[in-house]
Scaffold this motif. Structure first.
Motif, short mmCIF file in Angstrom:
data_model
loop_
_atom_site.label_atom_id
_atom_site.label_comp_id
_atom_site.label_asym_id
_atom_site.label_seq_id
_atom_site.Cartn_x
_atom_site.Cartn_y
_atom_site.Cartn_z
N PRO A 89 -10.49 -16.12 5.52
CA PRO A 89 -10.38 -14.66 5.61
C PRO A 89 -11.22 -14.05 6.72
O PRO A 89 -12.25 -14.60 7.13
N THR A 90 -10.76 -12.89 7.19
CA THR A 90 -11.53 -12.01 8.06
C THR A 90 -11.78 -10.74 7.26
O THR A 90 -11.54 -10.70 6.05
N ALA A 91 -12.24 -9.68 7.93
CA ALA A 91 -12.50 -8.43 7.23
C ALA A 91 -11.22 -7.79 6.71
O ALA A 91 -11.25 -7.07 5.70
N THR A 92 -10.10 -8.05 7.39
CA THR A 92 -8.86 -7.36 7.05
C THR A 92 -7.69 -8.25 6.67
O THR A 92 -6.73 -7.79 6.07
N THR A 93 -7.75 -9.54 7.02
CA THR A 93 -6.64 -10.43 6.75
C THR A 93 -7.16 -11.86 6.63
O THR A 93 -8.36 -12.08 6.51
N GLN A 94 -6.26 -12.82 6.66
CA GLN A 94 -6.65 -14.21 6.66
C GLN A 94 -5.80 -14.97 7.67
O GLN A 94 -4.67 -14.59 7.97
N TYR A 95 -6.37 -16.07 8.20
CA TYR A 95 -5.68 -16.89 9.18
C TYR A 95 -5.56 -18.32 8.69
O TYR A 95 -6.44 -18.82 7.98
#
Length: 119
Positions: free
Chosen positions: A100-106
Motif C-alpha cells: 500500500p501507499t497513502a492512497t492505493t496499493q501496487y
C-alpha cells in the motif's frame, strides 16, 4: 523502489520437498497480500497460494494439503513449503505482493524461480 527476490527452486524427485523464499526490500510500510503463482510451459499462470497481513491463507485445490504459505513480517519474507511434490508441480514459481501507499496499493512481482520435479 520495491524489489522481490525469490530463491529456493531446483530439481527434486517426486515425493520430495522444497522451500521457496521471497524477500521484499525497499520502501515497504506493510504488505497487504502476498501470493505464489506458477506457470508451466504452454500453460497459463495460476495462483497457487496467498496470505494476507492478518494471516489468512488460501490454496489452489491442486496443492491443498501439500503446500504451506507463511510469512515473516520482521524479514519482509514470504515462504512456500512444498511437500509431496509431483511432476505436475513443475513450473516457474513467481512471488507477488500488494504493497500500500497513502492512497492505493501496487502489485510487485519477483523474477521467478524454476521448480522441476522428476518422476
Amino acid at each position: 523502489q520495491v524489489q522481490l527476490v525469490e530463491s529456493g527452486g531446483g530439481l527434486v524427485q517426486a515425493g520430495g520437498s522444497l522451500r521457496l523464499s521471497c524477500a521484499a526490500s525497499g520502501s515497504i510500510s506493510s504488505i497487504n497480500v502476498a501470493a505464489w503463482y506458477r506457470q508451466a510451459p504452454g500453460k497459463q499462470r495460476e495462483l497457487v497460494a496467498s496470505i494476507t497481513s492478518g494471516g489468512s491463507t488460501n490454496y489452489a485445490d491442486s496443492v491443498k494439503g501439500r503446500f504451506t504459505i507463511s510469512s515473516d513480517k520482521a524479514k519482509n519474507t514470504v515462504y512456500l513449503q512444498m511437500n509431496s511434490l509431483k511432476p505436475e508441480d513443475t513450473a516457474v514459481y513467481y512471488c507477488n505482493a500488494f504493497i500500500p501507499t497513502a492512497t492505493t496499493q501496487y502489485s510487485y512481482w519477483g523474477q521467478g524461480t524454476q521448480v522441476t520435479v522428476s518422476s
